[in-house]
Design an enzyme around this catalytic site. Sequence first.
Site, PDB file in Angstrom:
ATOM      1  N   ARG A  21      32.498 -22.247  13.753  1.00 45.47           N
ATOM      2  CA  ARG A  21      31.081 -22.397  13.428  1.00 45.47           C
ATOM      3  C   ARG A  21      31.063 -22.640  11.922  1.00 45.47           C
ATOM      4  O   ARG A  21      31.591 -21.834  11.165  1.00 45.47           O
ATOM      5  CB  ARG A  21      30.319 -21.127  13.771  1.00 45.47           C
ATOM      6  N   ASP A  76      26.542 -21.222  28.268  1.00 43.97           N
ATOM      7  CA  ASP A  76      25.157 -20.737  28.368  1.00 43.97           C
ATOM      8  C   ASP A  76      24.277 -21.585  29.293  1.00 43.97           C
ATOM      9  O   ASP A  76      23.186 -21.137  29.676  1.00 43.97           O
ATOM     10  CB  ASP A  76      24.508 -20.689  26.971  1.00 43.97           C
ATOM     11  N   ALA A 135      23.108  -8.438  42.873  1.00 45.58           N
ATOM     12  CA  ALA A 135      22.678  -7.351  41.981  1.00 45.58           C
ATOM     13  C   ALA A 135      21.320  -6.809  42.412  1.00 45.58           C
ATOM     14  O   ALA A 135      20.504  -7.534  42.998  1.00 45.58           O
ATOM     15  CB  ALA A 135      22.592  -7.871  40.556  1.00 45.58           C
ATOM     16  N   GLU A 172      22.801 -11.046  27.673  1.00 50.36           N
ATOM     17  CA  GLU A 172      23.042 -10.748  26.257  1.00 50.36           C
ATOM     18  C   GLU A 172      21.766 -10.887  25.412  1.00 50.36           C
ATOM     19  O   GLU A 172      21.555 -10.126  24.466  1.00 50.36           O
ATOM     20  CB  GLU A 172      24.103 -11.741  25.757  1.00 50.36           C
ATOM     21  N   HIS A 199      33.833 -11.644  25.416  1.00 53.78           N
ATOM     22  CA  HIS A 199      34.534 -12.928  25.296  1.00 53.78           C
ATOM     23  C   HIS A 199      35.495 -13.242  26.429  1.00 53.78           C
ATOM     24  O   HIS A 199      36.008 -14.355  26.490  1.00 53.78           O
ATOM     25  CB  HIS A 199      35.262 -13.003  23.945  1.00 53.78           C
TER      26      HIS A 199
HETATM   27  O1  F6P Z   1      27.136 -20.070  23.013  1.00 53.42           O
HETATM   28  C1  F6P Z   1      28.233 -19.554  23.675  1.00 53.42           C
HETATM   29  C2  F6P Z   1      28.403 -18.078  23.385  1.00 53.42           C
HETATM   30  O2  F6P Z   1      29.513 -17.580  24.087  1.00 53.42           O
HETATM   31  C3  F6P Z   1      27.166 -17.237  23.689  1.00 53.42           C
HETATM   32  O3  F6P Z   1      27.055 -16.930  25.053  1.00 53.42           O
HETATM   33  C4  F6P Z   1      27.413 -16.069  22.791  1.00 53.42           C
HETATM   34  O4  F6P Z   1      26.183 -15.504  22.392  1.00 53.42           O
HETATM   35  C5  F6P Z   1      28.087 -16.655  21.591  1.00 53.42           C
HETATM   36  O5  F6P Z   1      28.628 -17.889  22.004  1.00 53.42           O
HETATM   37  C6  F6P Z   1      29.171 -15.812  21.002  1.00 53.42           C
HETATM   38  O6  F6P Z   1      29.603 -16.401  19.849  1.00 53.42           O
HETATM   39  P1  F6P Z   1      30.766 -15.806  18.925  1.00 53.42           P
HETATM   40  O7  F6P Z   1      32.045 -15.953  19.689  1.00 53.42           O
HETATM   41  O8  F6P Z   1      30.726 -16.642  17.706  1.00 53.42           O
HETATM   42  O9  F6P Z   1      30.444 -14.374  18.702  1.00 53.42           O
END
Ligand code: F6P
Length: 274
Positions: A21, A76, A135, A172, A199
Site C-alpha cells: 500500500r 471483499d 449461521a 470486520e 489474514h
Molecule cells: O481489502 C482486502 C483486505 O483484506 C480487507 O478485507 C482488510 O480490511 C484489509 O485488506 C486488510 O489490509 P492489511 O493487510 O493491510 O491490514
Amino acid sequence: MSAKDVSDTIERGGTILYTARCAEFRTPEGQERGAKICRKHGIDGLVVIGGDGSFAGAQKLANLGINTIGVPGTIDLDIACTEYTIGFDTAVNTAMEAIDKVRDTSTSHERCSIIEVMGRNAGYLAMWCGIANGAEDVLIPEKYDYDEQKLINNIIASRKAGKKHHIIVNAEGIGHSEAMAKRIEAATGIETRATILGHMQRGGSPTCKDRVYASMMGALAVDLLVQGKTCRVVGYRHGEFIDFDINEALAMKKDVSPYMWEVCNSLSHNYKKQ
Ligand code: F6P
C-alpha cells in the site's frame, strides 16, 4: 515476463512481484515518479490488479502516458462494475471451512461463537459465510442496526428452541467481536467466544474458480493493452468478461442484493418458525 517466468505460480497464493500500500502514490509527485520508473524500464502498459483505490491510481498513471488496464482483485467483492473479484472464492471457502471447525467446539461446549471475517467496509464475505455455514446471526455493515438487544434475544430464543450452539458471523466492518462476546455472555449467561480469522483468509492455494477467472480477466486485460486501449477496467457480468471505462467503473455503486440478504436472514433465523 515470459510464460516461463510465471510457470509454477497458478497454484500459489500471494504474489511473486510483491505488493505494497503506497501512500506516496496518492500524491502527484509520487504518480510522476511511478510513471518515470515505468518509462525507464520500457513498461508501456500495466495491468493493475486491485480495488477502486488501485483503479484510481491506474487512472493517474494513464493520464501520464502509461497505458493501464484494471483487473478486479479483492477478497471483499466490493467493486461495483463486476459481479466477481479475484480472490473472493478462495477467501470465502477458507473462511467457510474455518467456521465449520469453530462450530464443532461451539456445539460440543454449547457455546455462542462470534466469528469475525474480513471485508473492510463490505459485508459480502460475511453474508456468503452466513448462508454457507448456516449461521444463526449475520452482522454486516450495510444492514446491521446495532440493536444488540435484538441479537441477545435471538440467542436466548434459539437456546430455548433447543439449539446447541449459536454462530454469529460478524463482518470486520462492524468489528469489536471480543467486546461483543463479553457483553453477550454477561447478558445471556451462555459462554461466548470470539474468533477473528484475519489474514488466513488472504492466503493459500487459489480455488479453481479463482484460477480460471483470473486467467480470463488477465487475458482480456492483455488483449486490451495489445489493442492500444487504456484507462479500462475488466469485469464479469451476466456470464461474460467485459470491460468499462475506468471513470464509468469508479462512478458505479454496489448494493447487497436484497433477495440474498433476505434468504440469509430467513435461513439464519429459521428456529423462529418452529
Ligand atoms: O481489502 C482486502 C483486505 O483484506 C480487507 O478485507 C482488510 O480490511 C484489509 O485488506 C486488510 O489490509 P492489511 O493487510 O493491510 O491490514
